[in-house]
Scaffold this active site. Structure first.
Site, PDB file in Angstrom:
ATOM      1  N   ASN A 146       0.098 -63.785 -12.400  1.00 24.88           N
ATOM      2  CA  ASN A 146       1.363 -63.441 -11.902  1.00 24.88           C
ATOM      3  C   ASN A 146       1.281 -63.555 -10.333  1.00 24.88           C
ATOM      4  O   ASN A 146       2.050 -64.147  -9.429  1.00 24.88           O
ATOM      5  CB  ASN A 146       2.043 -62.111 -12.085  1.00 24.88           C
TER       6      ASN A 146
ATOM      7  N   GLN B 217      -3.281 -46.645  -5.620  1.00 21.35           N
ATOM      8  CA  GLN B 217      -2.026 -46.485  -5.769  1.00 21.35           C
ATOM      9  C   GLN B 217      -1.302 -45.355  -5.007  1.00 21.35           C
ATOM     10  O   GLN B 217      -0.070 -45.879  -4.347  1.00 21.35           O
ATOM     11  CB  GLN B 217      -1.488 -46.547  -7.229  1.00 21.35           C
TER      12      GLN B 217
ATOM     13  N   THR C 168       5.060 -59.638  -5.868  1.00 19.82           N
ATOM     14  CA  THR C 168       3.631 -59.268  -5.315  1.00 19.82           C
ATOM     15  C   THR C 168       3.232 -60.421  -4.617  1.00 19.82           C
ATOM     16  O   THR C 168       2.704 -60.140  -3.401  1.00 19.82           O
ATOM     17  CB  THR C 168       2.716 -58.851  -6.611  1.00 19.82           C
TER      18      THR C 168
ATOM     19  N   GLY D 223       3.631 -53.451 -14.875  1.00 13.28           N
ATOM     20  CA  GLY D 223       2.765 -54.420 -15.508  1.00 13.28           C
ATOM     21  C   GLY D 223       1.308 -54.256 -14.533  1.00 13.28           C
ATOM     22  O   GLY D 223       1.500 -53.697 -13.411  1.00 13.28           O
ATOM     23  N   ASP D 224       0.449 -55.023 -15.073  1.00 16.85           N
ATOM     24  CA  ASP D 224      -0.761 -55.388 -14.204  1.00 16.85           C
ATOM     25  C   ASP D 224      -1.540 -56.454 -14.925  1.00 16.85           C
ATOM     26  O   ASP D 224      -0.771 -57.183 -15.631  1.00 16.85           O
ATOM     27  CB  ASP D 224      -1.426 -53.989 -14.075  1.00 16.85           C
TER      28      ASP D 224
ATOM     29  N   LYS E 138      -1.991 -45.078 -12.627  1.00 20.28           N
ATOM     30  CA  LYS E 138      -2.253 -46.023 -13.211  1.00 20.28           C
ATOM     31  C   LYS E 138      -2.592 -46.029 -14.622  1.00 20.28           C
ATOM     32  O   LYS E 138      -3.253 -44.708 -14.978  1.00 20.28           O
ATOM     33  CB  LYS E 138      -3.544 -46.814 -12.706  1.00 20.28           C
TER      34      LYS E 138
ATOM     35  N   SER F  37       9.291 -52.755  -7.412  1.00 24.05           N
ATOM     36  CA  SER F  37       9.622 -51.971  -8.604  1.00 24.05           C
ATOM     37  C   SER F  37      10.675 -50.710  -8.113  1.00 24.05           C
ATOM     38  O   SER F  37      11.197 -50.180  -8.915  1.00 24.05           O
ATOM     39  CB  SER F  37       8.247 -51.105  -9.165  1.00 24.05           C
TER      40      SER F  37
ATOM     41  N   LYS G 148      -1.158 -46.934  -1.522  1.00 20.42           N
ATOM     42  CA  LYS G 148      -0.087 -48.167  -1.451  1.00 20.42           C
ATOM     43  C   LYS G 148       1.503 -47.822  -1.528  1.00 20.42           C
ATOM     44  O   LYS G 148       2.108 -48.074  -0.520  1.00 20.42           O
ATOM     45  CB  LYS G 148      -0.558 -49.015  -2.538  1.00 20.42           C
TER      46      LYS G 148
ATOM     47  N   LYS H  50       3.971 -43.432  -9.945  1.00 21.80           N
ATOM     48  CA  LYS H  50       4.229 -44.819 -10.140  1.00 21.80           C
ATOM     49  C   LYS H  50       2.971 -45.803 -10.056  1.00 21.80           C
ATOM     50  O   LYS H  50       2.056 -45.499  -9.245  1.00 21.80           O
ATOM     51  CB  LYS H  50       5.150 -45.219  -8.922  1.00 21.80           C
TER      52      LYS H  50
END
Ligand code: NDP
Length: 449
Positions: free
Chosen positions: A244, A113, A212, A167-168, A128, A381, A116, A92
């Site tokens: 964002n 990630q 976020t 997204g990023d 990623k 998410s 996290k 993810k």
């Protein structure tokens, strides 16, 4: 130099294997420095090769992405997916579309990630991906054709139980919509759980867009409360970026009583001593896809300044870097300290260079690392995936409540870990160790070696 000979050997191998991947080295070193505090208590890690396995992605996929612009010219970008670790759940992590994207950046992001996602308490592995494609200045049709070409290749590597991108930077609701549409088309199946950050009318979660930035403020508020008996109330806040994360951090910081006085983009920054008018920012950035300098043309009393780094010369109590990696170096950190800040929380991934974090810690500032502070996005998410599996949608308030609970738990989890390893209040160490112990325990339990 790491104290543990084992960790130093692993780190040397990371550098020797990929000498040019500086962002990845930086992310790995920060984690290994934290693990240096506990490695002696865990001989099983060396016995089972856990650390050398942990720093090597399970899989790296690279592919070409040809697409045709509005003039009929063909362009070829490069696409990637780094599937780093799936010990605790399906891979993810977001997709980034930005000209600077390369394997070093995606490996650093994928590596972060893992930890996290572990901290969120949800069953998600780390990954990623992205492309060196630049959506800026492209028409909707060009972005659509690019996304379709990207997904035509990526689709065979992902799935709701395999790998779930989101997204990023450069990938928002528009791009996720195009990517999902192409996935559905080529697979002939409506697998809503294959991507997160979807539109509300096709399986997206309420509060995912805000998550976020909101989560960053929830964690910061808990940190202020527990470590300084304080709050956002009456504080001056500077937030870098205007995408964002920055927009919704501005919204929540303001709701919690703070006054956000500056935002930026890669060209420059705006300063509004009266407090940012977020409706104007949303109109410029979300409706018009414009530049942050337009704010100064529309709001009397505000000013625009060229150069994005200058934003950190504005005095603030709370600094929330929400733009991109390595934006704050040691010298910039000294300015933030000299101007009297009390807390820094990372909304972007790795926005502070290691020497900057050191400056903050030496000066006694509260400092929350990205892998904890911005985990609200991926946590929500995870909540979107749960709702997709249930074929049910929670209300905004329900998702927001769960998000807040997760962020408060993350703070206490990393704070407690910092205390347990004799570094009370060092949340960088706490986050690295708390995130790692869970994943390493599962790797051992599953006999992955
Ligand atoms: P967006 O694309 O929405 O916004 C990015 C913002 O950062 C823009 O204002 C952009 O300005 C600015 N920016 C990008 N590159 C640079 C640069 N080199 N120098 C200065 N400013 C720059 O991205 P997000 O808000 O989604 O992401 C921001 C950060 O938060 C990233 O580090 C991302 O990895 C991280 N993050 C995002 C999550 C999410 O849910 N979206 C979740 C967790 C982390 P410009 O328009 O000029 O490029």
């Amino acid at each position: 130099m790491l104290k543990s000979e084992y960790l130093q050997r692993v780190y040397t191998q990371v550098i020797t294997r990929d000498p040019d991947q500086r962002e990845f080295h930086q992310a790995v070193l920060e984690v290994l420095e934290s693990l240096d505090r506990i490695i002696d208590k865990h001989p099983e890690y060396e016995n089972h090769g856990i650390i050398e396995t942990f720093v090597e992605p399970e899989r790296m996929i690279a592919f070409r992405v040809p697409w045709v612009d509005d003039q009929g010219r063909t362009h070829v970008n490069r696409g990637y997916r780094v599937q780093f670790n799936s010990a605790i759940g399906p891979y993810k992590g977001g997709l980034r579309f930005h000209p600077t994207v390369n394997l070093s950046i995606l490996k650093f992001l994928g590596f972060e990630q893992i930890l996290k996602n572990s901290l969120t308490g949800l069953p998600m592995g780390g990954a990623k991906g992205g492309s060196d494609f630049d959506p800026k200045g492209k028409s909707d049709n060009e972005v659509m054709r690019f996304c379709q070409s990207f997904m035509t290749e990526l689709n065979r590597h992902i799935g709701q139980f395999v790998d779930v991108p989101a997204g990023d930077i450069g990938v928002g609701g528009r791009e996720i919509g195009y990517l999902f549409g192409q996935y559905r088309r080529v697979r002939g199946s409506y697998d809503a759980g294959v991507l997160t950050g979807k539109g509300l009318s096709f399986g997206g979660s309420l509060a995912r867009t805000e998550a976020t930035g909101y989560g960053l403020c929830y964690l910061t508020a808990e940190m202020l409360k527990c470590m300084k008996n304080d709050s956002f109330e009456g504080k001056t806040v500077v937030i870098s970026g205007s995408g964002n994360v920055a927009i919704f951090a501005t919204e929540k910081a303001t709701q919690l009583g703070g006054k956000v006085v500056a935002l930026s983009d890669s060209n420059g920054y705006i300063h509004d001593p009266n407090g940012i008018n977020l409706d104007v920012v949303k109109d410029i950035k979300l409706n018009l896809r414009g530049r942050i300098k337009e704010y100064a043309d529309r709001v009397p009393g505000s000013t625009y300044h060229e150069g994005f780094r200058g934003i950190w010369t504005i005095p603030c109590d709370i600094a929330l870097p929400c733009a991109t990696q390595n934006e704050i170096d040691g010298e910039t950190a000294k300015i933030i300290v000299k101007n009297g800040a009390m807390a820094v929380a990372e909304g972007a991934n790795m926005p502070c260079r290691p020497e900057a974090t050191q400056v903050f810690q030496d000066a006694g500032l509260l400092s929350a690392p990205a892998k904890a502070a911005n985990a609200g996005g991926v946590a929500t998410s995870g909540l979107e995936m749960s709702q997709n599996s249930m074929r049910y949608a929670w209300t905004f308030e329900e998702v927001d409540r769960r998000l807040k609970e997760i962020m408060v738990n993350i703070f206490h989890n990393i704070y407690d870990a910092s205390v347990e390893c004799d570094a009370p209040g060092d949340l960088v160490v706490g986050a690295n160790i708390a995130g790692f112990l869970k994943v390493a325990g599962v790797m051992l339990a599953q006999g992955l070696i």
